[in-house]
Motif scaffolding. Structure first.
Motif, mmCIF file in Angstrom:
data_model
loop_
_atom_site.group_PDB
_atom_site.id
_atom_site.type_symbol
_atom_site.label_atom_id
_atom_site.label_comp_id
_atom_site.label_asym_id
_atom_site.label_seq_id
_atom_site.Cartn_x
_atom_site.Cartn_y
_atom_site.Cartn_z
ATOM 1 N N THR A 113 -2.346 -60.063 26.468
ATOM 2 C CA THR A 113 -2.268 -61.475 26.131
ATOM 3 C C THR A 113 -0.823 -61.953 26.160
ATOM 4 O OG1 THR A 113 -2.680 -63.095 24.358
ATOM 5 C CG2 THR A 113 -2.213 -60.839 23.678
ATOM 6 N N ASN A 114 -0.626 -63.245 26.342
ATOM 7 C CA ASN A 114 0.720 -63.815 26.204
ATOM 8 C C ASN A 114 0.989 -64.273 24.778
ATOM 9 O OD1 ASN A 114 1.471 -63.303 28.813
ATOM 10 N ND2 ASN A 114 1.595 -65.434 29.469
ATOM 11 N N LYS A 115 0.005 -64.135 23.891
ATOM 12 C CA LYS A 115 0.234 -64.418 22.473
ATOM 13 C C LYS A 115 1.259 -63.419 21.931
ATOM 14 C CE LYS A 115 -3.471 -64.898 19.807
ATOM 15 N NZ LYS A 115 -3.404 -66.283 19.312
ATOM 16 N N PRO A 116 2.179 -63.843 21.056
ATOM 17 C CA PRO A 116 3.108 -62.875 20.471
ATOM 18 C C PRO A 116 2.358 -61.696 19.868
ATOM 19 C CG PRO A 116 3.787 -65.103 19.905
ATOM 20 C CD PRO A 116 2.453 -65.221 20.586
ATOM 21 N N GLU A 117 2.892 -60.508 20.062
ATOM 22 C CA GLU A 117 2.164 -59.307 19.646
ATOM 23 C C GLU A 117 1.867 -59.297 18.150
ATOM 24 O OE1 GLU A 117 2.722 -54.449 19.496
ATOM 25 O OE2 GLU A 117 3.831 -55.598 21.004
ATOM 26 N N TYR A 118 2.794 -59.770 17.325
ATOM 27 C CA TYR A 118 2.573 -59.711 15.873
ATOM 28 C C TYR A 118 1.388 -60.568 15.458
ATOM 29 C CZ TYR A 118 4.692 -64.320 14.882
ATOM 30 O OH TYR A 118 4.959 -65.672 14.804
ATOM 31 N N LEU A 119 1.143 -61.664 16.190
ATOM 32 C CA LEU A 119 -0.012 -62.501 15.887
ATOM 33 C C LEU A 119 -1.297 -61.871 16.416
ATOM 34 C CD1 LEU A 119 1.480 -66.020 16.661
ATOM 35 C CD2 LEU A 119 0.927 -65.086 14.406
ATOM 36 N N ALA A 120 -1.240 -61.318 17.616
ATOM 37 C CA ALA A 120 -2.431 -60.672 18.175
ATOM 38 C C ALA A 120 -2.872 -59.506 17.297
ATOM 39 C CB ALA A 120 -2.142 -60.196 19.592
ATOM 40 N N ARG A 121 -1.918 -58.769 16.769
ATOM 41 C CA ARG A 121 -2.269 -57.618 15.927
ATOM 42 C C ARG A 121 -2.899 -58.044 14.599
ATOM 43 N NH1 ARG A 121 -1.445 -53.022 18.066
ATOM 44 N NH2 ARG A 121 0.136 -52.740 19.690
ATOM 45 N N ASP A 140 5.345 -60.793 24.042
ATOM 46 C CA ASP A 140 6.725 -60.393 23.785
ATOM 47 C C ASP A 140 6.871 -58.877 23.658
ATOM 48 O OD1 ASP A 140 5.292 -60.162 21.449
ATOM 49 O OD2 ASP A 140 6.718 -61.268 20.194
ATOM 50 N N SER A 141 5.858 -58.127 24.085
ATOM 51 C CA SER A 141 5.911 -56.665 23.969
ATOM 52 C C SER A 141 6.860 -56.047 24.984
ATOM 53 C CB SER A 141 4.509 -56.066 24.166
ATOM 54 O OG SER A 141 3.598 -56.553 23.226
ATOM 55 N N LEU A 142 7.038 -56.727 26.110
ATOM 56 C CA LEU A 142 7.801 -56.192 27.233
ATOM 57 C C LEU A 142 8.786 -57.243 27.740
ATOM 58 C CD1 LEU A 142 4.711 -54.691 29.103
ATOM 59 C CD2 LEU A 142 6.427 -53.368 27.838
ATOM 60 N N LEU A 150 3.742 -56.625 35.084
ATOM 61 C CA LEU A 150 4.196 -55.539 34.212
ATOM 62 C C LEU A 150 3.288 -55.296 33.007
ATOM 63 C CD1 LEU A 150 6.281 -53.363 33.493
ATOM 64 C CD2 LEU A 150 7.614 -55.149 32.322
ATOM 65 N N PRO A 151 2.838 -56.329 32.262
ATOM 66 C CA PRO A 151 1.984 -56.044 31.102
ATOM 67 C C PRO A 151 0.689 -55.317 31.464
ATOM 68 C CG PRO A 151 2.847 -58.278 30.982
ATOM 69 C CD PRO A 151 3.173 -57.766 32.350
ATOM 70 N N LEU A 152 0.100 -55.654 32.598
ATOM 71 C CA LEU A 152 -1.127 -54.989 33.016
ATOM 72 C C LEU A 152 -0.851 -53.551 33.434
ATOM 73 C CD1 LEU A 152 -1.856 -58.058 33.124
ATOM 74 C CD2 LEU A 152 -3.428 -57.487 34.969
ATOM 75 N N LEU A 153 0.234 -53.354 34.181
ATOM 76 C CA LEU A 153 0.600 -52.008 34.599
ATOM 77 C C LEU A 153 0.915 -51.135 33.394
ATOM 78 C CD1 LEU A 153 2.908 -53.020 37.595
ATOM 79 C CD2 LEU A 153 0.580 -52.115 37.726
ATOM 80 N N HIS A 154 1.609 -51.709 32.421
ATOM 81 C CA HIS A 154 1.954 -50.974 31.204
ATOM 82 C C HIS A 154 0.699 -50.588 30.431
ATOM 83 C CE1 HIS A 154 4.266 -49.892 27.598
ATOM 84 N NE2 HIS A 154 3.327 -50.538 26.924
#
Length: 225
Positions: A113-121, A140-142, A150-154
């Protein structure tokens, strides 16, 4: 593709694909409007903007800004949204059955997601997904975010699944752009959030699905591993 019908790893966008978070977003912008003496913005007026992110939603809620949303308003949006998160929204119809079917087939699923990771978690435990999602990558993870691949590959690397054995499902053009750049089978979630001028047929996805339940059929996965 195996007889299990699903790729080894199915990755999903979050807002507008798995989760109908528009009611949470509407509560957020309406609190912001209330502090400025504005009447509530109708949910249906905000819904098309949700997948575009906090800046786009703030711009829609305050059209007098002409799209120039100051950084302090974005911070205010995120702070208020954190308080409203998970209070009003719910998974889209059919999502629970789809995720259960993926798991029952022996495949895994995760979220990019493009949502900030802290909110998604913070969202995942409210849905009971924190122990089920194989991976979560936020905006914002990467160093890069969608439409960059990149996010999908990661995500695939983190789960230990080859790109050829993955698929990505999303409701926004950048989701499909990212999937194509990553070399993943791509599916447009037509039940998600789109602006009136958006044309999913022009995005070049491998498949489309009108509802989450349509992904219980083999057709959208045809051509996937």
């Amino acid at each position: 593709m195996s007889a299990l019908r699903f790729p080894a790893l199915v990755l999903f966008d979050l807002d507008g694909t798995l989760l109908d978070s528009a009611p949470d977003m509407a509560a957020t912008v309406n609190r912001m409007r209330a502090t400025r003496g504005r009447p509530p913005m109708p949910l249906e007026a905000l819904r098309p903007h949700v997948s575009k992110g906090s800046r786009a939603m703030s711009a829609a809620a305050f059209p007098e800004l002409g799209g120039e949303v100051p950084g302090e308003m974005i911070r205010e949006f995120l702070d208020v949204y954190e308080q409203e998160l998970g209070r009003h929204g719910a998974p889209f119809a059919g999502v629970a059955e789809l995720l259960a079917a993926i798991e029952a087939a022996g495949s895994r699923w995760g979220i990019v997601t493009n949502k900030p990771e802290y909110l998604a978690r913070q969202v995942l435990p409210k849905l009971g997904w924190d122990s089920r999602s194989a991976v979560l990558v936020g905006g914002d993870s990467l160093p890069e975010r969608k439409p960059h691949p990149l996010p999908l590959l990661h995500a695939a690397q983190a789960v230990g699944v080859g790109i050829a054995d993955c698929a990505y499902v999303g409701d926004d053009e950048r989701d499909i752009v990212a999937a194509r750049a990553a070399g993943m089978h791509s599916v447009v979630a037509l039940w998600g959030y789109r602006l009136p001028g958006d044309d999913p047929l022009a995005w070049g996805a491998d498949a489309q699905a009108a509802t989450a339940r349509d992904l219980l059929d083999a057709a959208p996965w045809r051509g996937a591993p």
